[in-house]
Enzyme design. Sequence first.
Site, mmCIF file in Angstrom:
data_model
loop_
_atom_site.group_PDB
_atom_site.id
_atom_site.type_symbol
_atom_site.label_atom_id
_atom_site.label_comp_id
_atom_site.label_asym_id
_atom_site.label_seq_id
_atom_site.Cartn_x
_atom_site.Cartn_y
_atom_site.Cartn_z
ATOM 1 N N TYR A 299 -9.207 -7.657 -5.550
ATOM 2 C CA TYR A 299 -8.206 -7.188 -6.492
ATOM 3 C C TYR A 299 -8.200 -7.964 -7.808
ATOM 4 C CZ TYR A 299 -6.254 -4.445 -2.693
ATOM 5 O OH TYR A 299 -6.098 -3.539 -1.689
ATOM 6 N N HIS B 117 -3.632 -8.868 3.805
ATOM 7 C CA HIS B 117 -5.070 -9.007 3.994
ATOM 8 C C HIS B 117 -5.363 -9.901 5.184
ATOM 9 C CE1 HIS B 117 -5.760 -7.981 -0.514
ATOM 10 N NE2 HIS B 117 -5.815 -6.899 0.258
ATOM 11 N N ARG C 47 -0.756 -1.731 -6.918
ATOM 12 C CA ARG C 47 -1.005 -2.855 -5.997
ATOM 13 C C ARG C 47 -1.989 -3.833 -6.624
ATOM 14 N NH1 ARG C 47 -1.308 -4.391 -0.451
ATOM 15 N NH2 ARG C 47 -3.373 -4.959 0.294
ATOM 16 N N ARG D 162 0.853 -1.181 0.000
ATOM 17 C CA ARG D 162 0.000 0.000 0.000
ATOM 18 C C ARG D 162 0.892 1.234 0.000
ATOM 19 N NH1 ARG D 162 -2.179 -3.500 4.012
ATOM 20 N NH2 ARG D 162 -4.260 -4.303 3.477
ATOM 21 N N LYS E 168 -2.488 -2.238 7.958
ATOM 22 C CA LYS E 168 -3.910 -2.086 8.259
ATOM 23 C C LYS E 168 -4.242 -2.828 9.540
ATOM 24 C CE LYS E 168 -8.171 -1.769 5.594
ATOM 25 N NZ LYS E 168 -8.805 -2.078 4.293
ATOM 26 N N HIS F 253 -2.751 3.361 -6.361
ATOM 27 C CA HIS F 253 -3.246 2.105 -5.794
ATOM 28 C C HIS F 253 -3.377 1.020 -6.856
ATOM 29 C CE1 HIS F 253 -5.208 -0.331 -2.716
ATOM 30 N NE2 HIS F 253 -6.148 -0.632 -3.594
#
Length: 306
Positions: free
Chosen positions: A283, A274, A243, A142, A167, A240
């Site tokens: 994605y 994730h 990614r 990210r 995250k 983004h």
Amino acid sequence: MSGFDEHVQQYLSLRRSFGFKLEREEHLLAQFVAYSDAAGQEHLTGDLAIAWAKLPVTASVNQWAKRLSVIRSFAVYLATMDAATEVPPSGIFPTSRQRPTPYLFSEPDIERVLTAARGLGSPLRAATYETLFGLLAVSGMRIGEALGLTRGDVDLGSGVITIRHAKFDRTRLVPLHESTTAALSAYALTRDRLRRPPRADVFFCSTAGTALGRSGVDRMFRKITTTLGLRTGTTHPRVHDLRHGFAVRTIVNWQEQGVSIDAHLASLSGYLGHVAPADTYWYLSAVPELMTLAADRLQVRFGAQR
């Protein structure tokens, strides 16, 4: 006074203990507390929450819905302590969530972006953006994670990056290909030669020796992609998307190599940071190349005739 402020702080503290950052939520809840105090309200009501959510009259309905959802979550918490609290019902504002269409950069596209970055006027700026965009393209990190790297987070000896505040405030390790490690090592030498001493302990630094800002990176990416003709009136590449492209290229490579996607998706999910493999499916757009490879494998498996 509404007395909400203390409850807000307790609510934020509780949720942050589970790893949520809640920076936007803290800002909005502070606004709501001020609004409630000005209105002389002692209890959180549905009418109060809806009226506050609609304060920016020029905002979109989606924005109103986001504001109300923040208050609704807080109201659920507050209702456990104040029986007079009303939890605003869901669905007050009709919303439509449209997933931005990603721009899947081809390898030639990425090479053009890096070449354009290399040609920026300032040698340090050129080296920084070329290396930053290259790292994002080959690691799937990210942008916020890359900008937050300190020098100590990038172990050039072992070729491993440590992301300490991913995250949900988790830590993960990102092993790198030796070519990526070599590129990062070359950048570090250039950075230290052109900028002594640094003004911040960051791996990627500005010409002033400070951390790069997200908005500045976005502007530079827009400038480069526009100059290259990749950005048009209908196509809007984002940082983004690098990614996103990494995830799709990984699946395509696995398909071409005959690798079991189901058996390896958890590895990709962990590499991307994730929580669960299901998050990774976000994605994986149905790109023609990926779908063609999947169809070919199905035909082989079930003996279909072309």
